[in-house]
Design an enzyme around this catalytic site. Sequence first.
Site, mmCIF file in Angstrom:
data_model
loop_
_atom_site.group_PDB
_atom_site.id
_atom_site.type_symbol
_atom_site.label_atom_id
_atom_site.label_comp_id
_atom_site.label_asym_id
_atom_site.label_seq_id
_atom_site.Cartn_x
_atom_site.Cartn_y
_atom_site.Cartn_z
ATOM 1 N N THR A 173 -5.508 -7.587 10.482
ATOM 2 C CA THR A 173 -5.812 -6.263 9.917
ATOM 3 C C THR A 173 -5.299 -5.150 10.832
ATOM 4 O OG1 THR A 173 -7.837 -7.222 9.008
ATOM 5 C CG2 THR A 173 -7.691 -4.817 9.040
ATOM 6 N N ASN A 226 -1.836 -0.075 7.212
ATOM 7 C CA ASN A 226 -1.275 -1.361 7.628
ATOM 8 C C ASN A 226 -0.416 -2.001 6.545
ATOM 9 O OD1 ASN A 226 -3.369 -1.982 5.945
ATOM 10 N ND2 ASN A 226 -4.556 -3.139 7.435
ATOM 11 N N TYR A 278 -12.289 -2.576 -3.651
ATOM 12 C CA TYR A 278 -12.886 -2.656 -2.314
ATOM 13 C C TYR A 278 -14.413 -2.663 -2.393
ATOM 14 C CZ TYR A 278 -8.420 -1.938 0.185
ATOM 15 O OH TYR A 278 -7.158 -2.097 0.718
ATOM 16 N N PHE A 298 -15.640 3.171 7.187
ATOM 17 C CA PHE A 298 -14.243 3.501 6.936
ATOM 18 C C PHE A 298 -13.910 3.622 5.451
ATOM 19 C CE2 PHE A 298 -14.283 -1.195 7.479
ATOM 20 C CZ PHE A 298 -13.627 -1.601 6.318
ATOM 21 N N LYS A 328 0.834 -1.202 0.000
ATOM 22 C CA LYS A 328 0.000 0.000 0.000
ATOM 23 C C LYS A 328 0.872 1.258 0.000
ATOM 24 C CE LYS A 328 -3.925 -2.228 2.354
ATOM 25 N NZ LYS A 328 -4.715 -2.276 3.603
ATOM 26 N N HIS A 364 -1.868 -5.358 1.498
ATOM 27 C CA HIS A 364 -3.152 -6.040 1.306
ATOM 28 C C HIS A 364 -2.865 -7.457 0.842
ATOM 29 C CE1 HIS A 364 -7.029 -7.120 -0.520
ATOM 30 N NE2 HIS A 364 -6.300 -7.574 -1.527
ATOM 31 N N GLU A 384 -9.543 -10.852 -7.561
ATOM 32 C CA GLU A 384 -8.572 -9.761 -7.471
ATOM 33 C C GLU A 384 -7.430 -9.937 -8.469
ATOM 34 O OE1 GLU A 384 -7.489 -9.446 -3.344
ATOM 35 O OE2 GLU A 384 -9.416 -8.557 -2.802
HETATM 36 P P1 ATP Z 1 -6.743 -6.030 3.219
HETATM 37 O O1 ATP Z 1 -8.046 -6.329 2.484
HETATM 38 O O2 ATP Z 1 -6.205 -4.654 2.944
HETATM 39 O O3 ATP Z 1 -5.736 -7.117 3.047
HETATM 40 P P2 ATP Z 1 -7.896 -7.052 5.573
HETATM 41 O O4 ATP Z 1 -8.487 -8.104 4.696
HETATM 42 O O5 ATP Z 1 -7.042 -7.487 6.716
HETATM 43 O O6 ATP Z 1 -7.047 -6.029 4.758
HETATM 44 P P3 ATP Z 1 -10.405 -5.673 5.431
HETATM 45 O O7 ATP Z 1 -11.490 -5.902 6.416
HETATM 46 O O8 ATP Z 1 -10.553 -6.257 4.069
HETATM 47 O O9 ATP Z 1 -9.036 -6.098 6.119
HETATM 48 O O10 ATP Z 1 -10.213 -4.083 5.318
HETATM 49 C C1 ATP Z 1 -9.539 -3.497 4.228
HETATM 50 C C2 ATP Z 1 -8.662 -2.389 4.735
HETATM 51 O O11 ATP Z 1 -9.477 -1.333 5.226
HETATM 52 C C3 ATP Z 1 -7.768 -2.756 5.907
HETATM 53 O O12 ATP Z 1 -6.562 -3.359 5.539
HETATM 54 C C4 ATP Z 1 -7.530 -1.397 6.534
HETATM 55 O O13 ATP Z 1 -6.550 -0.656 5.790
HETATM 56 C C5 ATP Z 1 -8.869 -0.731 6.362
HETATM 57 N N1 ATP Z 1 -9.767 -0.945 7.519
HETATM 58 C C6 ATP Z 1 -10.476 -2.052 7.812
HETATM 59 N N2 ATP Z 1 -11.225 -1.902 8.918
HETATM 60 C C7 ATP Z 1 -10.996 -0.637 9.343
HETATM 61 C C8 ATP Z 1 -11.462 0.151 10.436
HETATM 62 N N3 ATP Z 1 -12.335 -0.318 11.312
HETATM 63 N N4 ATP Z 1 -10.980 1.405 10.563
HETATM 64 C C9 ATP Z 1 -10.106 1.907 9.681
HETATM 65 N N5 ATP Z 1 -9.629 1.231 8.621
HETATM 66 C C10 ATP Z 1 -10.059 -0.020 8.453
HETATM 67 MG MG MG Z 2 -9.580 -7.681 2.920
#
Ligand code: ATP
Ligand code: MG
Length: 159
Positions: free
Chosen positions: A92, A123, A50, A58, A10, A126, A137
Amino acid sequence: MIEQTLVLIKPDGVKRGLIGELISRFERRGLKIVGLKMVQVDPDFSKKHYSNHIKKDFYKGLEKFITSGPVVAVVIEGIDAVEVVRKIVGDTSPKFAPVGTIRGDFAHISLEYSDKKKKAAENLIHASGNKKEAKQEVSLWFSLDELHSYKISYEEHVM
Ligand code: ATP
Ligand code: MG
């Protein structure tokens, strides 16, 4: 059993100069890089990537974050790659990601902190969440001619 999965370094990972460091963590596990490119995501593409998060609180912050600079997109191939890559990436919320995972080694913020700041959790990386997501994806981010087939030396020793 041999799967492909999508990883994105990211914008925070790119700007922190961690591209090589993070990609090497997959290489040293013997996983194969079969696609690799740098991409500037725009709001339309963010909504495609997304799509299951668009209605969440968020999402606005997430779109701002993912479009804030280039990302490095990587397709990784290996045995049960979707699950293995998620384990390398960690939870996450970096606060809860175990030490030894990417998010646990390079970040510490909590989702509560990000929410309070009305920002997406930065974080670093992804990774596709499951096999179905991985298939969608990989085909969203890469055309067939951008995916490569070759042998790595690990195949002789670990596969
Ligand atoms: P990614 O899809 O990026 O690999 P993930 O699968 O661990 O991450 P997801 O639930 O898909 O988590 O969320 C996508 C991204 O949105 C997260 O990686 C984070 O950057 C952001 N995110 C998720 N939940 C929150 C939240 N509650 N507050 C802020 N940002 C969030
Ligand atoms: Mg995810």
